[in-house]
Scaffold this motif. Structure first.
Motif, PDB file in Angstrom:
ATOM      1  N   ASP A   8       0.829  -1.208   0.000  1.00 50.99           N
ATOM      2  CA  ASP A   8       0.000   0.000   0.000  1.00 50.99           C
ATOM      3  C   ASP A   8       0.863   1.259   0.000  1.00 50.99           C
ATOM      4  OD1 ASP A   8      -2.581  -1.026  -0.164  1.00 50.99           O
ATOM      5  OD2 ASP A   8      -2.821  -1.178   2.009  1.00 50.99           O
ATOM      6  N   ALA A   9       1.948   1.253   0.780  1.00 51.25           N
ATOM      7  CA  ALA A   9       2.830   2.420   0.843  1.00 51.25           C
ATOM      8  C   ALA A   9       3.531   2.657  -0.497  1.00 51.25           C
ATOM      9  CB  ALA A   9       3.855   2.248   1.963  1.00 51.25           C
ATOM     10  N   ILE A  10       4.011   1.592  -1.109  1.00 50.19           N
ATOM     11  CA  ILE A  10       4.687   1.736  -2.408  1.00 50.19           C
ATOM     12  C   ILE A  10       3.706   2.215  -3.471  1.00 50.19           C
ATOM     13  CG2 ILE A  10       5.881   0.518  -4.280  1.00 50.19           C
ATOM     14  CD1 ILE A  10       7.053  -1.348  -2.074  1.00 50.19           C
ATOM     15  N   ALA A  11       2.549   1.572  -3.538  1.00 45.95           N
ATOM     16  CA  ALA A  11       1.540   1.974  -4.530  1.00 45.95           C
ATOM     17  C   ALA A  11       1.118   3.414  -4.299  1.00 45.95           C
ATOM     18  CB  ALA A  11       0.335   1.035  -4.471  1.00 45.95           C
ATOM     19  N   GLY A  12       0.946   3.792  -3.045  1.00 51.27           N
ATOM     20  CA  GLY A  12       0.566   5.167  -2.730  1.00 51.27           C
ATOM     21  C   GLY A  12       1.625   6.166  -3.146  1.00 51.27           C
ATOM     22  N   ALA A  13       2.890   5.844  -2.893  1.00 47.84           N
ATOM     23  CA  ALA A  13       3.982   6.743  -3.276  1.00 47.84           C
ATOM     24  C   ALA A  13       4.074   6.897  -4.791  1.00 47.84           C
ATOM     25  CB  ALA A  13       5.310   6.239  -2.715  1.00 47.84           C
ATOM     26  N   MET A  14       3.627   5.863  -5.514  1.00 46.36           N
ATOM     27  CA  MET A  14       3.623   5.913  -6.979  1.00 46.36           C
ATOM     28  C   MET A  14       2.327   6.535  -7.514  1.00 46.36           C
ATOM     29  SD  MET A  14       5.101   2.050  -7.696  1.00 46.36           S
ATOM     30  CE  MET A  14       4.308   1.963  -9.282  1.00 46.36           C
ATOM     31  N   ALA A  15       1.379   6.841  -6.611  1.00 43.04           N
ATOM     32  CA  ALA A  15       0.038   7.303  -6.993  1.00 43.04           C
ATOM     33  C   ALA A  15      -0.613   6.283  -7.929  1.00 43.04           C
ATOM     34  CB  ALA A  15       0.082   8.695  -7.621  1.00 43.04           C
ATOM     35  N   ASP A  16      -0.520   5.006  -7.526  1.00 38.13           N
ATOM     36  CA  ASP A  16      -0.993   3.902  -8.363  1.00 38.13           C
ATOM     37  C   ASP A  16      -1.877   2.948  -7.562  1.00 38.13           C
ATOM     38  OD1 ASP A  16      -1.352   2.079 -10.398  1.00 38.13           O
ATOM     39  OD2 ASP A  16       0.763   1.549 -10.594  1.00 38.13           O
ATOM     40  N   GLY A  17      -2.902   3.487  -6.935  1.00 37.15           N
ATOM     41  CA  GLY A  17      -3.872   2.658  -6.234  1.00 37.15           C
ATOM     42  C   GLY A  17      -3.360   2.107  -4.923  1.00 37.15           C
ATOM     43  N   VAL A 114       7.195   4.742   2.805  1.00 33.90           N
ATOM     44  CA  VAL A 114       8.256   4.443   1.846  1.00 33.90           C
ATOM     45  C   VAL A 114       8.692   5.720   1.141  1.00 33.90           C
ATOM     46  CG1 VAL A 114       6.645   3.873  -0.024  1.00 33.90           C
ATOM     47  CG2 VAL A 114       8.938   2.935  -0.077  1.00 33.90           C
ATOM     48  N   LEU A 115       9.962   5.802   0.886  1.00 34.50           N
ATOM     49  CA  LEU A 115      10.515   6.878   0.056  1.00 34.50           C
ATOM     50  C   LEU A 115      11.011   6.245  -1.220  1.00 34.50           C
ATOM     51  CD1 LEU A 115      11.375   9.816  -0.354  1.00 34.50           C
ATOM     52  CD2 LEU A 115      13.514   9.264   0.838  1.00 34.50           C
TER      53      LEU A 115
END
Length: 120
Positions: A8-17, A114-115
């Protein structure tokens, strides 16, 4: 739970759901799958989108269960699943000191931050 928070953190950082966007609950391919495998698969997707993990900071709250004896193994498993150096992964355990369901050991939670760095 931790794997889900990381995705969720990775997808959120990518603005991808979020996790459900990429792995719907009603998808038979996702049934009975090991959550850490989703992390490995999603990290490949993330890289294909032109991102690299700079670091991850996560909290796991289990109330009465102490994570300290398992922390190194958890960090190593997450780093291996993401194919990143261990020093980019921080996992911390919390207890909530008996407060509410999580603190009494009746529930659990995980959060991750995540950064990412754009590589292309």
């Amino acid at each position: 739970m931790l794997s889900h928070a990381i995705i969720d953190a990775i997808a959120g950082a990518m603005a991808d759901g979020d996790l459900g966007t990429h792995y719907p609950e009603d998808d038979p391919a996702s049934e009975n799958a090991r959550s850490l495998n989703f992390v490995t698969e999603f990290s490949g997707y993330m890289r294909a989108q032109g991102y690299e993990i700079v670091n991850i900071d996560a909290f796991v709250t289990l109330g009465t269960t102490r994570l300290r004896p398992y922390m190194s193994a958890i960090r190593e498993a997450v780093a291996a699943a993401l194919d990143v150096p261990l020093d980019r992964i921080s996992i911390k355990g919390r207890s909530h000191d008996g407060i509410a369901e999580v603190g009494r050991g009746q529930a659990c939670s995980a959060t991750a931050t995540v950064l990412l760095m754009k590589t292309d």
